[in-house]
Motif scaffolding. Structure first.
Motif, PDB file in Angstrom:
ATOM      1  N   THR A 173       0.855  -1.177   0.000  1.00  0.00           N
ATOM      2  CA  THR A 173       0.000   0.000   0.000  1.00  0.00           C
ATOM      3  C   THR A 173       0.890   1.225   0.000  1.00  0.00           C
ATOM      4  O   THR A 173       1.830   1.307   0.793  1.00  0.00           O
ATOM      5  N   LYS A 174       0.604   2.156  -0.890  1.00  0.00           N
ATOM      6  CA  LYS A 174       1.314   3.431  -0.817  1.00  0.00           C
ATOM      7  C   LYS A 174       0.269   4.534  -0.745  1.00  0.00           C
ATOM      8  O   LYS A 174      -0.652   4.599  -1.550  1.00  0.00           O
ATOM      9  N   THR A 175       0.418   5.348   0.271  1.00  0.00           N
ATOM     10  CA  THR A 175      -0.529   6.440   0.456  1.00  0.00           C
ATOM     11  C   THR A 175      -0.018   7.723  -0.179  1.00  0.00           C
ATOM     12  O   THR A 175      -0.644   8.747  -0.088  1.00  0.00           O
ATOM     13  N   VAL A 176       1.124   7.622  -0.850  1.00  0.00           N
ATOM     14  CA  VAL A 176       1.722   8.762  -1.530  1.00  0.00           C
ATOM     15  C   VAL A 176       1.879   8.400  -3.002  1.00  0.00           C
ATOM     16  O   VAL A 176       2.211   7.270  -3.338  1.00  0.00           O
ATOM     17  N   LYS A 202      10.614   3.820  -3.801  1.00  0.00           N
ATOM     18  CA  LYS A 202       9.436   2.945  -3.645  1.00  0.00           C
ATOM     19  C   LYS A 202       9.813   1.512  -4.003  1.00  0.00           C
ATOM     20  O   LYS A 202       9.533   0.571  -3.254  1.00  0.00           O
ATOM     21  N   ASN A 203      10.485   1.345  -5.132  1.00  0.00           N
ATOM     22  CA  ASN A 203      10.875   0.006  -5.572  1.00  0.00           C
ATOM     23  C   ASN A 203      11.893  -0.630  -4.640  1.00  0.00           C
ATOM     24  O   ASN A 203      11.813  -1.835  -4.358  1.00  0.00           O
ATOM     25  N   LEU A 204      12.851   0.152  -4.137  1.00  0.00           N
ATOM     26  CA  LEU A 204      13.822  -0.390  -3.188  1.00  0.00           C
ATOM     27  C   LEU A 204      13.126  -0.858  -1.915  1.00  0.00           C
ATOM     28  O   LEU A 204      13.468  -1.915  -1.371  1.00  0.00           O
ATOM     29  N   SER A 205      12.158  -0.099  -1.446  1.00  0.00           N
ATOM     30  CA  SER A 205      11.412  -0.504  -0.240  1.00  0.00           C
ATOM     31  C   SER A 205      10.732  -1.852  -0.461  1.00  0.00           C
ATOM     32  O   SER A 205      10.752  -2.713   0.421  1.00  0.00           O
ATOM     33  N   LEU A 235       3.426  -4.031   3.439  1.00  0.00           N
ATOM     34  CA  LEU A 235       4.298  -2.861   3.421  1.00  0.00           C
ATOM     35  C   LEU A 235       3.431  -1.665   3.095  1.00  0.00           C
ATOM     36  O   LEU A 235       2.726  -1.660   2.088  1.00  0.00           O
ATOM     37  N   ILE A 236       3.488  -0.651   3.953  1.00  0.00           N
ATOM     38  CA  ILE A 236       2.706   0.574   3.760  1.00  0.00           C
ATOM     39  C   ILE A 236       3.689   1.735   3.678  1.00  0.00           C
ATOM     40  O   ILE A 236       4.458   1.958   4.611  1.00  0.00           O
ATOM     41  N   LEU A 237       3.683   2.449   2.570  1.00  0.00           N
ATOM     42  CA  LEU A 237       4.534   3.630   2.425  1.00  0.00           C
ATOM     43  C   LEU A 237       3.672   4.875   2.560  1.00  0.00           C
ATOM     44  O   LEU A 237       2.743   5.079   1.779  1.00  0.00           O
ATOM     45  N   HIS A 238       3.976   5.689   3.562  1.00  0.00           N
ATOM     46  CA  HIS A 238       3.208   6.915   3.812  1.00  0.00           C
ATOM     47  C   HIS A 238       3.775   8.122   3.077  1.00  0.00           C
ATOM     48  O   HIS A 238       3.017   8.989   2.647  1.00  0.00           O
ATOM     49  N   ASN A 239       5.110   8.183   2.983  1.00  0.00           N
ATOM     50  CA  ASN A 239       5.704   9.362   2.386  1.00  0.00           C
ATOM     51  C   ASN A 239       7.068   9.028   1.789  1.00  0.00           C
ATOM     52  O   ASN A 239       7.827   8.267   2.378  1.00  0.00           O
ATOM     53  N   TYR A 297       6.016  -2.737  12.627  1.00  0.00           N
ATOM     54  CA  TYR A 297       7.120  -1.793  12.740  1.00  0.00           C
ATOM     55  C   TYR A 297       6.814  -0.509  11.982  1.00  0.00           C
ATOM     56  O   TYR A 297       6.246  -0.554  10.891  1.00  0.00           O
ATOM     57  N   ALA A 298       7.218   0.608  12.552  1.00  0.00           N
ATOM     58  CA  ALA A 298       7.260   1.884  11.837  1.00  0.00           C
ATOM     59  C   ALA A 298       8.724   2.114  11.479  1.00  0.00           C
ATOM     60  O   ALA A 298       9.617   1.766  12.255  1.00  0.00           O
TER      61      ALA A 298
END
Length: 126
Positions: free
Chosen positions: A4-7, A19-22, A72-76, A98-99
């Motif tokens: 999930t990406k919120t950005v 994003k891809n590395l994450s 995996l959630i990317l916020h920013n 984890y954050a």
């Protein structure tokens, strides 16, 4: 793994790379991730240790590869010049949550090789 990406990474190649590395790190696709690391990559895990070089970096990722990420959630994702940062969360298969915040420095403003990463990781709950 759910992602999930919120950005919206939009038109920024460096944001897209981060994003891809994450995702590569969360799925332990070590070989693909190493293609974007400088030979002398330095990874600082704040409060734990620092690693230097691709060999140590890959070994550290491999050591944790048995702990699977469920989501995996990317916020920013922020980038500017030779630097970038990712803020997100990982929910593990074992229930741990984890954050994290990863601060990246690229070898050049082009942003094709990562020179260093400083990682802040905090267990939220399990």
């Amino acid at each position: 793994m759910k992602f999930t990406k919120t950005v919206d990474c939009g038109n920024s190649p460096k944001r897209e790379l981060l994003k891809n590395l994450s995702r590569l790190f969360a799925t332990y696709d070590i070989e693909s991730a190493m293609a974007f690391m400088a030979e002398d990559i330095q990874w600082t895990l704040v409060g734990e240790r620092s690693l230097k070089g691709k060999e140590q970096f890959a070994a550290a990722l491999q050591k944790h590869s048995d702990t699977k990420v469920r989501e995996l959630i990317l916020h920013n994702i922020i980038t500017h010049g030779k630097e970038g940062a990712v803020y997100g969360e990982m929910i593990m298969e074992n229930g741990e949550h984890y954050a994290f915040s990863d601060i990246y420095t690229f070898k050049s403003a082009k942003g094709d090789k990562v020179k260093s990463i400083v990682s802040f990781v905090q267990l939220k709950y399990s």
